[in-house]
Design a protein around this motif. Structure first.
Motif, mmCIF file in Angstrom:
data_model
loop_
_atom_site.group_PDB
_atom_site.id
_atom_site.type_symbol
_atom_site.label_atom_id
_atom_site.label_comp_id
_atom_site.label_asym_id
_atom_site.label_seq_id
_atom_site.Cartn_x
_atom_site.Cartn_y
_atom_site.Cartn_z
ATOM 1 N N GLU A 100 -4.216 3.665 2.243
ATOM 2 C CA GLU A 100 -4.423 2.213 2.173
ATOM 3 C C GLU A 100 -4.562 1.700 0.743
ATOM 4 O OE1 GLU A 100 -3.644 0.902 4.885
ATOM 5 O OE2 GLU A 100 -3.783 2.820 5.972
ATOM 6 N N ARG A 101 -4.387 2.571 -0.223
ATOM 7 C CA ARG A 101 -4.512 2.130 -1.618
ATOM 8 C C ARG A 101 -3.242 1.446 -2.118
ATOM 9 N NH1 ARG A 101 -7.611 6.353 -5.406
ATOM 10 N NH2 ARG A 101 -9.244 7.001 -3.958
ATOM 11 N N GLN B 212 -3.959 1.657 -7.995
ATOM 12 C CA GLN B 212 -5.212 2.406 -7.826
ATOM 13 C C GLN B 212 -4.976 3.916 -7.808
ATOM 14 O OE1 GLN B 212 -6.057 0.264 -4.114
ATOM 15 N NE2 GLN B 212 -7.945 -0.493 -5.055
ATOM 16 N N THR C 252 0.844 -1.197 0.000
ATOM 17 C CA THR C 252 0.000 0.000 0.000
ATOM 18 C C THR C 252 0.881 1.250 0.000
ATOM 19 O OG1 THR C 252 -0.008 0.173 2.404
ATOM 20 C CG2 THR C 252 -1.758 -1.187 1.401
ATOM 21 N N LEU D 283 -5.218 8.495 0.755
ATOM 22 C CA LEU D 283 -4.866 7.404 -0.159
ATOM 23 C C LEU D 283 -4.010 6.331 0.507
ATOM 24 C CD1 LEU D 283 -3.857 9.631 -3.242
ATOM 25 C CD2 LEU D 283 -6.085 8.601 -2.761
#
Ligand SMILES: Nc1ncnc2c1ncn2[C@@H]1O[C@H](COP(=O)(O)OP(=O)(O)O)[C@@H](O)[C@H]1O
Ligand SMILES: [Mg+2]
Length: 369
Positions: A134-135, A139, A97, A132
């Motif tokens: 935890e992306r 993504q 992540t 953002l």
């Protein structure tokens, strides 16, 4: 705050499979003052990435030394140098992540769990990446990925930040925004930075100093303004933007300065330290936007082509037997001239800079072979 010094650094790549060896960097002497951003600028293949990689520790110089804050790092492993790097391709870890990417260097450096969490939160907030966190990289947009890459690089509080064409994969608008953001951040944090680009506009916009490279050697090392207005060579003049290289004849040398005739236009040479006498002939650089249109002391020339650019127009004209580009920023007052029309132009008050004589333009690079 960290100062970087390259002394007589050379890099030769051995030829593989019967191909000749490449002298990628001839003999580099370069100082990067603490807290400044220095750009390595030049065409593809001139040695920019090789210099950056030698400072990062990914490539070993053939000879010469590199110091950071007086410490010789020439043979130090990459992870012991305190450098952070941002690549054109972002190079994020795809299976991690955003948070894990930013934490990576801190964990590798053995920081405590609590310290890692605190520092990552701080950097994510600084880079406006909190939402953002935890992306996964896939993504994110290109601009967001590059912001994460920068966050990862600064998280470890590097002594020196290294950038290799970090904005080249972004579209034009985003590239400008990221460029300004990156410069603001670098100045706010005061991180010594070495930045590689082939884009002269980018170099001028973000740098304290520009190092223009050519064939593995420094062509000119100056402030952005000086490389643009006071290029040493035709190569430097033309690499930094549209340049008219025009023959000038010295008409008078007085206390006030050196007066020139350039194809019937009177001009005054910018103070350059060159010793000249009336009758001397030299090549000068005149930037297209430095011509004065419609002013006093004008001479008329014929517009050969007119190109409308919105805010201004560009005219092709002939001066001293050479084709010449002139910017007309007054089209909103005077209207745009058409091909075939005569326009009055002058060089009154315009910066006119002398190039080194042709024979001397190559000498510095030949010396360093
Ligand atoms: N690993 C390598 N092996 C052999 N030649 C290389 C290697 N890396 C770079 N070169 C050569 O060194 C020169 C400088 O390359 P590089 O530093 O990548 O230039 P730039 O970043 O300015 O485009 C080029 O001629 C390139 O082909
Ligand atoms: Mg490169």
């Amino acid at each position: 705050m960290s100062r970087v010094v390259f002394t007589a650094v050379q890099k030769r790549f051995a030829g593989v499979g019967g191909r000749p060896a490449t002298l990628a960097v001839r003999s580099l002497d370069l100082e990067i003052e603490s807290g400044t951003l220095v750009t390595l600028l030049g065409p593809s293949g001139c040695g920019k990435t090789t210099i950056l990689r030698m400072l990062a520790g990914f490539e070993e110089p053939t000879s010469g030394t590199i110091t950071i804050d007086g410490q010789d790092v020439t043979r130090l492993p990459a992870n012991a140098r305190g450098t952070g790097m941002v690549f054109q391709s972002y190079a994020l870890f795809p299976h991690m992540t955003v948070r894990q990417n930013v934490a990576y260097g801190l964990i590798a450096a053995g920081r405590s769990t609590r310290e890692v969490a605190r520092k990552v939160d701080e950097v994510l907030a600084l880079m406006q990446l909190g939402a953002l966190a935890e992306r996964a990289p896939e993504q994110l947009s290109g601009g967001q990925q590059q912001r994460v890459a920068l966050a990862r690089a600064i998280a470890i509080e590097p002594r020196v930040l290294l950038f290799d064409e970090p904005l080249s994969n972004l579209d034009a608008q985003l590239r400008e925004r990221m460029r300004d953001e990156l410069r603001a951040l670098q100045q706010r944090l005061g991180i010594t930075s070495l930045y590689v680009t082939h884009d002269q506009t980018e170099a001028m916009a973000i740098s304290d100093r520009v190092v223009l490279m050519r064939d593995g050697a420094v062509e000119q090392h100056d402030t952005p303004n000086a490389v643009y207005t006071q290029p040493r060579t035709a190569f430097a003049a033309e690499f930094m933007g549209k340049a008219n290289l025009l023959p000038a004849c010295v008409t008078a040398v007085t206390e006030a300065g050196v007066d020139l005739d350039i194809g019937g236009l009177s001009a005054r040479l910018s103070p350059s330290g060159r010793r000249l006498v009336p009758g001397d002939v030299l090549d000068c650089v005149v930037r297209p936007e430095h011509f004065v249109l419609g002013g006093p002391k004008s001479r008329e020339v014929t517009v050969l082509r007119a190109i409308y650019q919105g805010g201004h127009a560009i005219y092709a004209v002939e001066i001293a037997g050479r084709s010449c580009t002139v910017v007309d920023a007054g089209i909103h007052q005077r209207g745009i001239a058409e091909a075939g029309q005569r326009i009055a132009i002058s060089l009154a008050g315009a910066p006119v800079w002398p190039l080194l004589p042709a024979g001397q333009q190559e000498s510095r690079r030949d010396d360093s072979k």
